[in-house]
Write a protein that holds these residues in place. Structure first.
Motif, mmCIF file in Angstrom:
data_model
loop_
_atom_site.group_PDB
_atom_site.id
_atom_site.type_symbol
_atom_site.label_atom_id
_atom_site.label_comp_id
_atom_site.label_asym_id
_atom_site.label_seq_id
_atom_site.Cartn_x
_atom_site.Cartn_y
_atom_site.Cartn_z
ATOM 1 N N HIS A 17 -25.275 -24.724 -89.357
ATOM 2 C CA HIS A 17 -25.276 -23.669 -90.373
ATOM 3 C C HIS A 17 -25.813 -24.163 -91.716
ATOM 4 C CE1 HIS A 17 -22.260 -22.976 -87.307
ATOM 5 N NE2 HIS A 17 -21.457 -23.802 -87.894
ATOM 6 N N HIS A 101 -30.494 -19.250 -85.869
ATOM 7 C CA HIS A 101 -29.537 -18.356 -86.531
ATOM 8 C C HIS A 101 -30.264 -17.207 -87.225
ATOM 9 C CE1 HIS A 101 -26.732 -21.352 -85.421
ATOM 10 N NE2 HIS A 101 -25.868 -21.206 -86.395
ATOM 11 N N GLN A 187 -22.043 -13.766 -87.291
ATOM 12 C CA GLN A 187 -21.530 -14.783 -88.215
ATOM 13 C C GLN A 187 -22.018 -14.470 -89.622
ATOM 14 O OE1 GLN A 187 -22.960 -18.558 -86.712
ATOM 15 N NE2 GLN A 187 -21.675 -18.465 -84.879
ATOM 16 N N TYR A 189 -22.295 -15.478 -93.568
ATOM 17 C CA TYR A 189 -22.261 -16.662 -94.439
ATOM 18 C C TYR A 189 -22.418 -16.207 -95.889
ATOM 19 C CZ TYR A 189 -23.188 -19.344 -90.139
ATOM 20 O OH TYR A 189 -23.124 -19.902 -88.882
HETATM 21 CU CU LIG Z 1 -24.237 -22.186 -86.712
#
Ligand SMILES: [Cu+2]
Ligand SMILES: *[C@@H]1O[C@H](CO)[C@@H](O)[C@H](O)[C@H]1NC(C)=O
Length: 253
Positions: A17, A101, A187, A189
């Motif tokens: 990430h 991602h 996900q 962020y």
């Molecule tokens: Cu990741």
């Protein structure tokens, strides 16, 4: 034992990430939040909000109604501000971003009406400043995150030229969709950064909403299979916002 645990955690920290390590505006480079700072005494002030994200990890859809979605887990203003003139650009420097991602990049702004550290994060009222999602191709195609990676892991926004002077938080966010074909697989962020804006404008962000109401696990842009031959993608969250004076309103972009 303790050091063994720390060493075991290190590869994840390096490879997974990312986070916003620096922010640049009006020619000045500012230090963002790096979760390793939590071990320093005193913790250095940063323009990036501090957060409990040592793993460079994410917020899951099952936490989209909790305070974690606002400015990441345990997010809190960390004392410093990016100084920027209304109408200037600001660039977020991610430390890294994995090409797998893929997903949208979204920016929101909220007025602090004073010290950004004096406002409960869940009370901040956010207006969507800009958004980019699916760009071309499919399965999985090219996404905003691919543009971010191609720009040396950076993303640039424009601070609206008519925005009134004052303190604001910008919530810069990537939503990674590589696992989003399953419920609770997306996900988020979120990365929050304080800005002290100067200018002669008098417009304020309009129609803001709390971050806890942005997204639901079942939204079409959150529960989304990147690996099928799709022909559209709906960027999640509220519509793009306006900033307005008393008489006039205009779109941000
Ligand atoms: Cu990741
Ligand atoms: C890319 O970003 C890093 C900081 O993350 C910076 O040190 C480097 O100079 C940048 N490279 C270019 C070509 O802009």
């Amino acid at each position: 034992m303790r050091s063994a645990v720390l060493l075991a955690a290190l590869p994840a920290l390096v490879s997974a990430h990312g986070h916003v390590e620096q922010v640049k505006a009006d020619g000045v480079l500012y230090q963002g939040w790096n979760a390793a700072f939590q071990y320093q005494n005193p913790v250095p002030k940063t323009v990036g909000w501090k957060a409990d994200n040592l793993d460079n990890g994410f917020v899951s859809p099952d936490a989209f109604a909790t305070s974690a979605i606002v400015c990441h887990k345990q997010g809190a203003s960390n004392g410093a501000y990016v100084n920027v003139k209304a109408g200037s650009t600001a660039t977020f420097y991610w430390d890294t971003w994995p090409v797998t991602h893929k997903g949208p990049v979204i920016d929101y702004i909220a007025a602090c009406n004073g010290d950004c550290g004096a406002v409960a994060s869940t009370s901040l009222s956010w207006t969507k400043l800009d958004q980019k999602g699916w760009l071309s191709g499919s399965n999985p195609g090219t996404w905003a995150t691919d543009n971010l990676i191609a720009a040396n892991n950076t993303w640039t926004i424009t601070i609206p030229s008519n925005l009134a002077s004052g303190n604001y938080v910008v919530r810069h966010e990537i939503i990674a969709l590589h696992a989003a074909g399953s419920t609770n697989g997306a996900q988020a962020y979120p990365q929050c950064v304080n800005f002290a804006v100067t200018g002669s404008g008098s417009a304020k962000p309009q129609g803001g909403v709390p971050a806890t109401s942005f997204y639901k696990a079942s939204d079409p842009g959150i529960l989304f299979n990147l690996y099928t031959a799709f022909t559209s993608y709906t960027i999640p969250g509220p519509a793009l916002g306006k900033i307005a004076k008393r008489e006039h309103a205009r779109e941000f972009n």
